[in-house]
Design a protein around this motif. Structure first.
Motif, mmCIF file in Angstrom:
data_model
loop_
_atom_site.group_PDB
_atom_site.id
_atom_site.type_symbol
_atom_site.label_atom_id
_atom_site.label_comp_id
_atom_site.label_asym_id
_atom_site.label_seq_id
_atom_site.Cartn_x
_atom_site.Cartn_y
_atom_site.Cartn_z
ATOM 1 N N VAL A 1 -8.552 4.941 -15.257
ATOM 2 C CA VAL A 1 -8.622 4.800 -16.711
ATOM 3 C C VAL A 1 -9.770 3.850 -17.048
ATOM 4 O O VAL A 1 -9.947 2.829 -16.370
ATOM 5 C CB VAL A 1 -7.302 4.242 -17.283
ATOM 6 N N VAL A 2 -10.528 4.180 -18.076
ATOM 7 C CA VAL A 2 -11.615 3.318 -18.539
ATOM 8 C C VAL A 2 -11.132 2.503 -19.731
ATOM 9 O O VAL A 2 -10.622 3.057 -20.714
ATOM 10 C CB VAL A 2 -12.848 4.151 -18.944
ATOM 11 N N VAL A 3 -11.281 1.189 -19.655
ATOM 12 C CA VAL A 3 -10.951 0.310 -20.779
ATOM 13 C C VAL A 3 -12.017 -0.773 -20.878
ATOM 14 O O VAL A 3 -12.763 -1.021 -19.930
ATOM 15 C CB VAL A 3 -9.571 -0.369 -20.619
ATOM 16 N N THR B 1 0.806 -1.219 0.000
ATOM 17 C CA THR B 1 0.000 0.000 0.000
ATOM 18 C C THR B 1 0.840 1.270 0.000
ATOM 19 O O THR B 1 0.298 2.377 0.066
ATOM 20 C CB THR B 1 -0.971 0.020 1.194
ATOM 21 N N ALA B 2 2.161 1.122 -0.070
ATOM 22 C CA ALA B 2 3.021 2.293 -0.232
ATOM 23 C C ALA B 2 3.188 2.623 -1.710
ATOM 24 O O ALA B 2 3.652 3.700 -2.065
ATOM 25 C CB ALA B 2 4.379 2.053 0.409
ATOM 26 N N LYS B 3 2.810 1.690 -2.572
ATOM 27 C CA LYS B 3 2.985 1.874 -4.010
ATOM 28 C C LYS B 3 1.866 2.735 -4.575
ATOM 29 O O LYS B 3 0.723 2.669 -4.118
ATOM 30 C CB LYS B 3 2.997 0.510 -4.713
ATOM 31 N N PRO B 4 2.157 3.515 -5.588
ATOM 32 C CA PRO B 4 1.091 4.276 -6.242
ATOM 33 C C PRO B 4 0.123 3.329 -6.946
ATOM 34 O O PRO B 4 0.504 2.235 -7.369
ATOM 35 C CB PRO B 4 1.839 5.157 -7.244
ATOM 36 N N VAL B 5 -1.134 3.755 -7.062
ATOM 37 C CA VAL B 5 -2.184 2.905 -7.614
ATOM 38 C C VAL B 5 -2.832 3.564 -8.824
ATOM 39 O O VAL B 5 -3.106 4.766 -8.820
ATOM 40 C CB VAL B 5 -3.267 2.607 -6.560
ATOM 41 N N LEU B 6 -3.060 2.767 -9.843
ATOM 42 C CA LEU B 6 -3.834 3.173 -11.006
ATOM 43 C C LEU B 6 -5.081 2.297 -11.064
ATOM 44 O O LEU B 6 -4.980 1.072 -11.134
ATOM 45 C CB LEU B 6 -3.010 3.001 -12.288
ATOM 46 N N TYR B 7 -6.255 2.915 -10.996
ATOM 47 C CA TYR B 7 -7.498 2.159 -11.092
ATOM 48 C C TYR B 7 -7.882 1.998 -12.561
ATOM 49 O O TYR B 7 -7.920 2.971 -13.319
ATOM 50 C CB TYR B 7 -8.622 2.871 -10.342
ATOM 51 N N VAL B 8 -8.160 0.771 -12.965
ATOM 52 C CA VAL B 8 -8.595 0.480 -14.328
ATOM 53 C C VAL B 8 -10.032 -0.021 -14.269
ATOM 54 O O VAL B 8 -10.309 -1.068 -13.668
ATOM 55 C CB VAL B 8 -7.682 -0.561 -15.003
ATOM 56 N N ALA C 1 -9.969 6.928 -29.812
ATOM 57 C CA ALA C 1 -8.806 7.513 -30.476
ATOM 58 C C ALA C 1 -7.568 6.643 -30.323
ATOM 59 O O ALA C 1 -6.649 6.706 -31.134
ATOM 60 C CB ALA C 1 -8.531 8.907 -29.917
ATOM 61 N N ASP C 2 -7.539 5.826 -29.284
ATOM 62 C CA ASP C 2 -6.383 4.973 -29.030
ATOM 63 C C ASP C 2 -6.840 3.741 -28.257
ATOM 64 O O ASP C 2 -8.006 3.615 -27.882
ATOM 65 C CB ASP C 2 -5.289 5.723 -28.277
ATOM 66 N N SER C 3 -5.915 2.844 -28.012
ATOM 67 C CA SER C 3 -6.247 1.605 -27.316
ATOM 68 C C SER C 3 -6.180 1.786 -25.811
ATOM 69 O O SER C 3 -5.620 2.765 -25.303
ATOM 70 C CB SER C 3 -5.282 0.492 -27.731
ATOM 71 N N GLY C 4 -6.741 0.830 -25.094
ATOM 72 C CA GLY C 4 -6.663 0.853 -23.644
ATOM 73 C C GLY C 4 -5.226 0.772 -23.167
ATOM 74 O O GLY C 4 -4.863 1.376 -22.158
ATOM 75 N N LEU C 5 -4.389 0.024 -23.901
ATOM 76 C CA LEU C 5 -2.976 -0.083 -23.539
ATOM 77 C C LEU C 5 -2.316 1.285 -23.542
ATOM 78 O O LEU C 5 -1.578 1.642 -22.628
ATOM 79 C CB LEU C 5 -2.253 -1.010 -24.509
ATOM 80 N N ASP C 6 -2.599 2.076 -24.584
ATOM 81 C CA ASP C 6 -2.019 3.410 -24.659
ATOM 82 C C ASP C 6 -2.424 4.250 -23.454
ATOM 83 O O ASP C 6 -1.613 4.967 -22.865
ATOM 84 C CB ASP C 6 -2.452 4.118 -25.939
ATOM 85 N N ARG C 7 -3.698 4.158 -23.072
ATOM 86 C CA ARG C 7 -4.182 4.966 -21.957
ATOM 87 C C ARG C 7 -3.582 4.498 -20.636
ATOM 88 O O ARG C 7 -3.241 5.309 -19.767
ATOM 89 C CB ARG C 7 -5.711 4.915 -21.895
#
Length: 364
Positions: free
Chosen positions: A235-237, A198-205, A263-269
């Motif tokens: 990010v929404v994918v 939980t010290a790591k930054p989080v990206l919600y997908v 405009a781009d793929s989920g990977l790009d986002r």
């Protein structure tokens, strides 16, 4: 430096489907039942960067070498995982060394895909996984304390310092707050070495249905609000769309995505959000053999940037010839940029900027 992230989430949220799509492999089994991923899966995928092709064309490079993004996919976590429920807890060690955590949340309705909690509520699911990660971290820290206390009583200053570092982290975790919310000033690197999840930054997908891939839906909006409150990106994918895109020839992907209003793929986002999350930038080297991308933390000085290529470059660093990406294109290469006065020779204190085209001078 690459970007390395662990994928977490409840069972059946689309983690393995997303992993397979992102890496364009079938390394992780995607199935409609909990715990189908029983071994950690590691996949590496090239980071797409349209600047590479333009630079390579100008430099007449024989090949292009992008930087690499690594994903670690683990089994779905369930409520009680930190106490041994399900299979998730035994895999937590596999993501302790990653740079960031990608938290996949189910934001789609599908009666044919069961949900372990019985109903779709991604914010509740986020809290469930966060709680398990915090409990795992709390257990990890509490196990260290007795040994540190014993050594500190014997006069070991390092152990005393470790105790002082751990104390606010333990208090935060016990109060239901992630370790990243209680990092003492100037101690970020010391906390990172503790390997706390939980010290790591989080990206919600937010994994949404295909029709919501361009706009999101009510569930993803709830996640966006939750993420904003935590100062985390979301990010929404659509994992289903990403799976289709991964199977298409490169030349057909753009038209396919455009037909869906994307405009781009989920990977790009995901990559853009991940680079922003970790404060990463990219510089380039261009030559007849190859055009290559190198990823470094924002704020990196020239000698350390050189060291990413080879340790000798950093040890023997003299200077670096520097051309901004836009100037390289405008001058149609190094010669044109030099004639226009846009090539600079920078020294040890130069902070590398995103998009710089660099040539290092060194002597060992």
């Amino acid at each position: 430096m690459g970007f390395n992230c662990g994928i977490v989430g409840l069972p059946n949220v689309g983690k393995s489907t997303l992993f397979n799509a992102l890496t364009a492999t079938a390394q992780a089994q995607a199935a409609n039942y909990p715990f189908c991923t029983i071994e950690p899966n590691v996949g590496r995928v090239a980071v797409p960067d349209p600047r590479l092709a333009l630079l390579a064309a100008i430099g007449k490079s024989a090949k292009i070498v992008p930087t690499v993004l690594e994903f670690v996919d683990i089994a779905g976590l369930v409520r009680g995982a930190s106490k041994g429920e399900g299979l998730g807890n035994q895999f937590l060690g596999n993501i302790r060394e990653v740079d960031a955590i990608i938290h996949v949340l189910r934001c789609f309705e599908d009666p044919d895909v069961v949900h372990v909690e019985g109903a779709i509520d991604p914010v509740r699911d986020a809290a469930t996984v966060d709680t398990e990660l915090m409990l795992a971290d709390l257990d990890s820290l509490e196990k260290r304390v007795p040994g540190l206390q014993k050594r500190a009583r014997g006069g070991d200053k390092d152990s005393a310092a470790q105790l002082a570092l751990i104390e606010p982290l333990t208090a935060a975790l016990a109060a239901g707050r992630p370790a990243r919310a209680a990092v003492p000033p100037g101690q970020a690197e010391a906390v990172r070495r503790l390997g706390l999840l939980t010290a790591k930054p989080v990206l919600y997908v937010c994994n949404v249905e295909e029709d919501a891939a361009a706009t999101g839906n009510a569930h993803s909006a709830d996640v966006a609000a939750h993420a904003a409150a935590e100062r985390a990106p979301a990010v929404v994918v659509s994992a289903a769309i990403e799976a289709e895109v991964a199977q298409l020839p490169e030349g057909e992907r753009g038209d396919f995505l455009a037909g869906l209003g994307l405009a781009d793929s989920g990977l790009d986002r995901v990559i853009r959000a991940g680079h922003d999350l970790l404060g990463l930038i990219t510089y380039f080297t261009v030559g007849p053999k190859e055009t290559r991308a190198w990823t470094i933390p924002r704020g990196t000085r020239a000698p350390q940037a050189a060291g990413v290529i080879h340790g000798d470059f950093e040890r023997g660093f003299i200077a670096c010839e520097t051309i901004a990406y836009a100037d390289y294109l405008a001058g149609n290469g190094e010669a044109g940029a030099r004639e226009a006065g846009r090539l600079r020779v920078e020294g040890r204190d130069y902070v590398v900027a995103d998009g710089d085209v660099l040539l290092f001078r060194f002597n060992v």
